[in-house]
Each structure stands twice: as structure tokens, then as C-alpha cells.
Design an enzyme around this catalytic site. Structure first.
Site, short mmCIF file in Angstrom:
data_model
loop_
_atom_site.label_atom_id
_atom_site.label_comp_id
_atom_site.label_asym_id
_atom_site.label_seq_id
_atom_site.Cartn_x
_atom_site.Cartn_y
_atom_site.Cartn_z
CB SER A 174 -1.04 -0.03 1.22
OG SER A 174 -2.01 0.97 1.02
CD GLU A 296 -5.19 -4.37 -3.79
OE1 GLU A 296 -5.51 -4.14 -2.75
OE2 GLU A 296 -4.24 -4.62 -4.39
CG HIS A 394 -5.66 -2.63 0.29
ND1 HIS A 394 -4.95 -2.36 -0.73
CD2 HIS A 394 -5.17 -1.81 1.50
CE1 HIS A 394 -3.97 -1.60 -0.27
NE2 HIS A 394 -4.06 -1.24 1.11
#
Length: 483
Positions: A174, A296, A394
Site C-alpha cells: 500500500s 482491493e 486489500h
């Protein structure tokens, strides 16, 4: 496995050092204890961070610490590859001491394993607020400069822990991956690492100067426009003002605090520099793995009231607001054919906007530059929790990559479905092999070809793992037309 915790790699950025680049660590006498993690950077409480491992311990502006994990023994006279982890958290949260970032399994791996380093860096306004107009020239990229200071510490010191400073791999997820994508275009990063893995992040998260100045103006408004008042304010007041700024979201890709193109530390936009061959990475032969998770945005959309049952009209309104009418019309027609359900369509298009397409474009830009290989992956394994709603969401890659499925709380994220162990072994093994030899190979993982058009070979991490050429190529071509 041996751990050293809370090693300072730079001076505490407090008092007169607030908003200044990292300074050398003051010397100490005798032996320093390294048994406790250092404080995380100042940050708001985040339920989402708790869901994906959270931070360990409290926070303080005195936060520039790193941690080292190393095997108890290694082959005589042999230095091991070094894996440096840069944590995520939207540039406002997280720490290197989070529960799910335990490097012990990598340190105990085959062929001697690796030496693992996890680190903290300044976050939010204290790490990414542009105050250059007040003379703080690098303040918009302090978090990145902290990462570079940690990497220089590795170059200077890691051999004493058994690590090889000529085989340093950075990896992150990320905002950590977005940091690495930016480091690839920073001249000061040249030679500090030799391999890189970017998980759910690429080189497209940055502000231009105008955007950075707008964020700074919003922050300073809480302090009467005075930089001096901001510098003197307690960290709690800075966080309160920061929260007001981050609450002014303009869509799912919004990050109020992020790296900025300042013309000095970051001479130009990193994705532009890499596409133009002005990144230092190809010249220094940095091999790269870049990838995303298939779903995600479900992690974020679950907090979005009304997203699950939106009408076509509501979806149209959202799409036009985010993309503009012309771009949305182009994308909407293609995604409607592939994803008839409105909620699934919104997850797919925003996942591609924020994560997948920046990753694909970075992989293609690096592959065009050479000579170092680029490898692409996608995690498709779906979490069964919440009735399967999260899918391959995610952060789902984190416990698999670290091989920490037995850690407390992980099952609340991954469930207990069959195939978890094999997937963890495959992903964890590939990451370690890449650190050791520059090739992402693991037992039971098929041969993983380098990524290059037109084949666009991509490893699909699933049960079983497989290689696909140009997965979701129809959607990719839609984005090619809207840039």
C-alpha cells in the site's frame, strides 16, 4: 532467530528538528538495550489498521526506529540477503512493529534465510506537509527522507548483523509500495537497494506543488496561518488539524498526505520519470516484482453506506463525479458488460483506478527500460469471511507473504479455508527466493516468466497458483484509451 528492537537510525525529530530532514543519531556510551520496540509515528486511531495487524505500542514524535531479525546461525563467512520492509497505512498510519510484520519466518528460511529490517517513518502532516514557502524545503517528503536514512543505516551497519549490503531488497504494501515506487525515481536512492517488491502500490501517488500547497494552506488555517504556531503545537493538536484535512476526501484515491514533486528530492513525477527512462533503477539493475489483489477496494467499500445496493443512477452519479462525464461513459460501458452488479462494478473500477492500473503501467514502463527483469502478480485467493464479501481484498496478501497464518486475529481476516497453508508457502517462498537470488521461485509454484508486452505473463496466487497472460486484458485496454 534473534531480534534487535528499537534501534534509532536518526535523531528524534522533535523540538527544533520538527519539519527538518532526519539528522544523525546522537552517540551513546556502552551497550544499548534493544529489547523493546520504539514508538510509532504520531497517528490517529484506525479500526482498519487494527483489522490488518495494527501497530504495536503507543506513538511519539521520537519515532525513527528500526528492528532487525536475523538467524541465530549462518554459514561461516557468508552474508545473507537483506529484506527491508516499508509499512503501509495511507501515509498517516502504521509502524514497523505491527504484529503482522514479524520477520522471524524469513530469518529462519532455507538457504540460510535473510536478515529482515522493519522501520518507522514520519507520517501525515509531520512527514508530508509542504512548508517550503516558509523555508522548510524538504518538508513535503520527510517520510521518504526517513526511509532513505534507514536504508543508509542498513548500508553502514547491516553487515554486523550478518546482512549483505550489496543485496538489499525493499518490499512494502500500500503506502509502503507507493513509497518504493517513488524511491525508484529519487536520485538520492541510487545504490541503496538492489531489488524491490511493490504490493498494492506503484509510482502514481504524489502531489504536484499546487496540490501540496493547497493541503498546507488547509493545515495552517487551524493555526492562524502561522508556521511558528504549527511547529510549536503539541502533536495531538497537529493530528486534530490533520484529521480535518484528511476528511475532505474527493474520492477513493484521495490521500491528503503523500509524497510531492518538489523539484529537489523528487525532481519530477515518479511515473513520468520512469516512463521516460530517467529513473535511476534500470541503470542500477533493480529487479522488481509488482502486483495487486483482485478485489482491493472491498476493504474500503465495506464502510461505504449505500454502496452494496446502489442503483444504476447512483453509480452513474458517483462515476461522473470521480472521472468526469466523458471518461466515465467510456469506462462504464465496458465494465457493465463484465460486471452487471453495480456494487461489484464499483469495486472493480475503483480497484483498477487506485491499484491495478498504476501497477500495470509501472511494470510496463520498467520492462521497457530494462535490463533488470520485472515480474507481475495478482492475488486472487478469496477470503471466506463475511460470506466471501471481502474476496481478495486489500491487505490480504500480508499474512500470506509473511507466513503468519497462526498469528492472533489473522483467521478473522483469512478464515480457515483449505489451501491457506500452501498459498502462504508459495508466496513467502517466492519473496525469500527473490531476495536471495533475484528470481521469484518456490516449491509448488509454476515457473514465473518476466512481465513484458504483449504476453504480460502474470502469476495468479490462488489455489492452485497459475500463470495467466494479460489477465483482465479487456479492462486494461479500456484504461489505455482514457490514460
Amino acid at each position: 532467530m534473534v531480534q534487535w528492537r528499537g534501534i534509532p537510525y536518526a535523531a528524534a525529530p522533535v523540538g527544533p528538528l520538527r519539519f527538518l530532514p532526519p539528522q544523525p543519531t546522537p552517540a551513546w556510551r556502552g551497550v544499548r538495550e534493544a529489547k523493546e520496540f520504539g514508538s510509532a509515528a504520531p497517528q490517529p486511531t484506525s479500526p482498519m489498521q487494527s483489522l490488518v495487524g495494527g501497530q504495536s505500542g503507543g506513538w511519539s514524535e521520537d519515532c525513527l526506529f528500526l528492528n532487525v531479525y536475523a538467524p541465530v546461525e549462518r554459514p561461516a563467512g557468508q552474508l545473507l540477503p537483506v529484506m527491508v520492509w516499508i509499512h503501509g497505512g495511507a501515509f498517516i498510519g502504521g509502524s514497523g512493529s505491527a504484529r503482522w510484520y514479524d520477520g522471524g519466518r524469513f530469518a529462519a528460511g532455507p538457504d540460510g534465510g535473510a536478515v529482515v529490517v522493519t522501520l518507522n517513518y514520519r507520517l501525515g502532516a509531520l512527514g508530508f506537509l509542504d512548508l517550503s514557502s516558509a523555508g522548510f524545503e524538504s518538508s513535503g517528503n520527510l517520510g521518504l527522507l526517513d526511509q532513505l536514512a534507514a536504508l543508509r543505516w542498513v548500508q553502514d551497519n547491516i553487515a554486523a548483523f550478518g546482512g549483505d549490503p550489496t543485496r538489499v531488497m525493499v518490499f512494502g504494501e500500500s503506502a509502503g509500495a507507493m513509497s518504493i515506487g517513488t524511491l525508484l525515481a529519487m536520485p538520492a536512492a541510487a545504490g541503496l537497494f538492489h531489488r524491490a517488491i511493490l504490493q498494492s502500490g506503484a509510482a502514481a501517488a504524489y502531489h504536484d506543488r499546487e496540490q501540496a500547497e493547497a493541503v498546507a494552506a488547509q493545515m495552517l488555517a487551524a493555526f492562524g496561518g502561522s508556521v511558528d504556531r504549527l511547529r510549536a503545537a503539541p502533536a495531538e493538536e497537529v493530528l486534530a488539524a490533520q484529521a480535518a484535512v484528511t476528511g475532505r476526501s474527493d474520492g477513493p484515491s484521495y490521500l491528503a498526505f503523500r509524497p510531492m514533486v518538489d523539484g529537489v528530492q523528487l525532481p519530477e513525477a515518479p511515473d513520468v520519470a520512469i516512463r521516460g527512462g530517467r529513473s535511476w533503477a534500470p541503470r542500477h539493475e533493480v529487479a522488481v516484482i509488482v502486483g495487486t489483489n483482485r478485489d482491493e477496494m472491498t476493504l474500503f467499500v465495506q464502510f461505504d453506506a449505500g454502496a452494496d445496493d446502489m442503483s444504476e443512477t447512483q453509480l452513474e452519479r458517483r462515476g461522473v463525479a470521480l472521472f468526469g462525464a466523458e471518461r466515465w461513459r467510456h469506462l462504464a460501458g465496458g465494465y457493465r458488460r463484465i460486471r452487471p452488479h453495480t456494487a461489484a462494478r464499483w469495486v472493480a473500477v475503483t480497484t483498477d483506478l487506485v491499484f491495478r492500473m498504476p501497477a500495470v503501467r509501472l511494470a510496463e514502463a520498467l520492462a521497457a527500460q530494462g535490463p533488470a527483469p520485472v515480474f507481475m502478480y495478482r492475488l486472487d485467493w478469496s477470503s471466506p469471511v463475511r460470506g466471501g464479501y471481502l474476496g481478495a481484498t486489500h491487505g490480504l496478501d500480508i499474512p500470506f507473504m509473511w507466513d503468519l497464518l497462526d498469528y492472533p486475529g489473522v483467521e478473522l481476516f483469512t478464515g480457515t479455508a483449505p489451501g491457506r497453508r500452501q498459498l502462504a508457502q508459495a508466496m513467502h517462498g517466492a519473496w525469500l527466493a527473490f531476495a536471495q537470488r533475484g528470481v521469484p521461485a518456490a516449491p509448488d509454484l509454476p515457473a514465473w516468466p518476466a512481465y513484458r508486452p504483449p504476453a504480460r505473463a502474470t502469476m495468479i496466487f490462488d489455489a492452485p497458483c497459475r500463470v495467466e497472460e494479460d489477465p483482465n486484458g479487456e479492462e486494461r485496454r479500456l484504461w489505455d484509451a482514457v490514460a
